[in-house]
Design a protein around this motif. Structure first.
Motif, PDB file in Angstrom:
ATOM      1  N   THR A 156       0.859  -1.185   0.000  1.00  0.00           N
ATOM      2  CA  THR A 156       0.000   0.000   0.000  1.00  0.00           C
ATOM      3  C   THR A 156       0.893   1.232   0.000  1.00  0.00           C
ATOM      4  O   THR A 156       1.607   1.478   0.962  1.00  0.00           O
ATOM      5  N   TRP A 157       0.827   2.012  -1.101  1.00  0.00           N
ATOM      6  CA  TRP A 157       1.711   3.167  -1.271  1.00  0.00           C
ATOM      7  C   TRP A 157       0.918   4.458  -1.112  1.00  0.00           C
ATOM      8  O   TRP A 157      -0.261   4.517  -1.424  1.00  0.00           O
ATOM      9  N   GLN A 158       1.601   5.488  -0.619  1.00  0.00           N
ATOM     10  CA  GLN A 158       0.988   6.807  -0.436  1.00  0.00           C
ATOM     11  C   GLN A 158       1.987   7.881  -0.823  1.00  0.00           C
ATOM     12  O   GLN A 158       3.191   7.684  -0.755  1.00  0.00           O
ATOM     13  N   SER A 159       1.457   9.041  -1.215  1.00  0.00           N
ATOM     14  CA  SER A 159       2.340  10.150  -1.573  1.00  0.00           C
ATOM     15  C   SER A 159       2.767  10.942  -0.343  1.00  0.00           C
ATOM     16  O   SER A 159       3.753  11.674  -0.387  1.00  0.00           O
ATOM     17  N   SER A 160       2.040  10.785   0.765  1.00  0.00           N
ATOM     18  CA  SER A 160       2.366  11.501   1.996  1.00  0.00           C
ATOM     19  C   SER A 160       3.583  10.879   2.676  1.00  0.00           C
ATOM     20  O   SER A 160       3.725   9.653   2.721  1.00  0.00           O
ATOM     21  N   ASN A 161       4.433  11.722   3.230  1.00  0.00           N
ATOM     22  CA  ASN A 161       5.625  11.249   3.927  1.00  0.00           C
ATOM     23  C   ASN A 161       5.371  11.059   5.419  1.00  0.00           C
ATOM     24  O   ASN A 161       6.308  10.935   6.196  1.00  0.00           O
TER      25      ASN A 161
END
Length: 184
Positions: free
Chosen positions: A120-125
């Motif tokens: 599960t990937w997200q753009s938020s760090n």
């Protein structure tokens, strides 16, 4: 009449070794007969666009030739390397769980995604509401170069009680401590 050849678009895509190379896709008008530079590819089966693999963080001069002998040239710069060694990790503890924020010193040309489970990937760090433990943070760029590192979230000090009784109070108090409770 001679139709001039033009290099219309150049796109960078993922390659078999995404941390070191990129796949360069070149679209031309009309279809090229051969590529002269940066690689020599002669007698191409008419294909538009054509592709080749090239190292990252390199400049290259693409020169193509049409069947009528006309040539077109364009200079490109391949995407920069993706390196996570220069990073800053901030772990903030709270009663509702820890927050991990990852700051990477990466090129602004790269689109970076983050994950805790590699699926599960997200753009938020930012990762929030984490319980104490060891986490592996996965980071990748848009070309498929993936790297990871480990972060340890330790117990926070929220459960340690705070007692303050004024000395001016006339009632005497005694503090009873149960060992093993509340991190004593």
């Amino acid at each position: 009449t001679v139709v001039p050849i033009t290099i219309d678009t150049i796109t960078f895509l993922s390659s078999p070794s995404p941390c070191n190379t990129v796949r360069v896709r070149v679209a031309t008008t009309p279809i090229v007969q051969s590529v002269i530079s940066p690689l020599v590819i002669g007698g191409i089966t008419p294909a538009n666009p054509f592709e080749f693999i090239y190292p990252r963080n390199q400049s290259a001069t693409i020169t193509v030739q049409a069947a009528n002998g006309e040539q077109a040239t364009r200079v490109i710069q391949t995407p920069p390397f993706f390196d996570i060694t220069n990073r800053d990790i901030v772990v903030n503890s709270s009663p509702f769980g820890a927050n991990i924020t990852v700051y990477l010193n990466a090129s602004s040309d790269l689109t970076i995604e983050y994950s805790l489970n590699d699926t599960t990937w997200q753009s938020s760090n930012n990762f929030s509401s984490l319980t104490p433990g060891t986490y592996t943070i996965y980071v990748r760029d848009q070309y498929g170069c993936k790297q990871n590192f480990t972060v340890v979230v330790s117990e926070n000090s929220v459960f340690e009680p705070y007692f303050r009784i004024s000395k001016s109070n006339s009632i005497r108090y005694a503090e009873r401590i149960t060992f093993g409770d509340a991190a004593n």
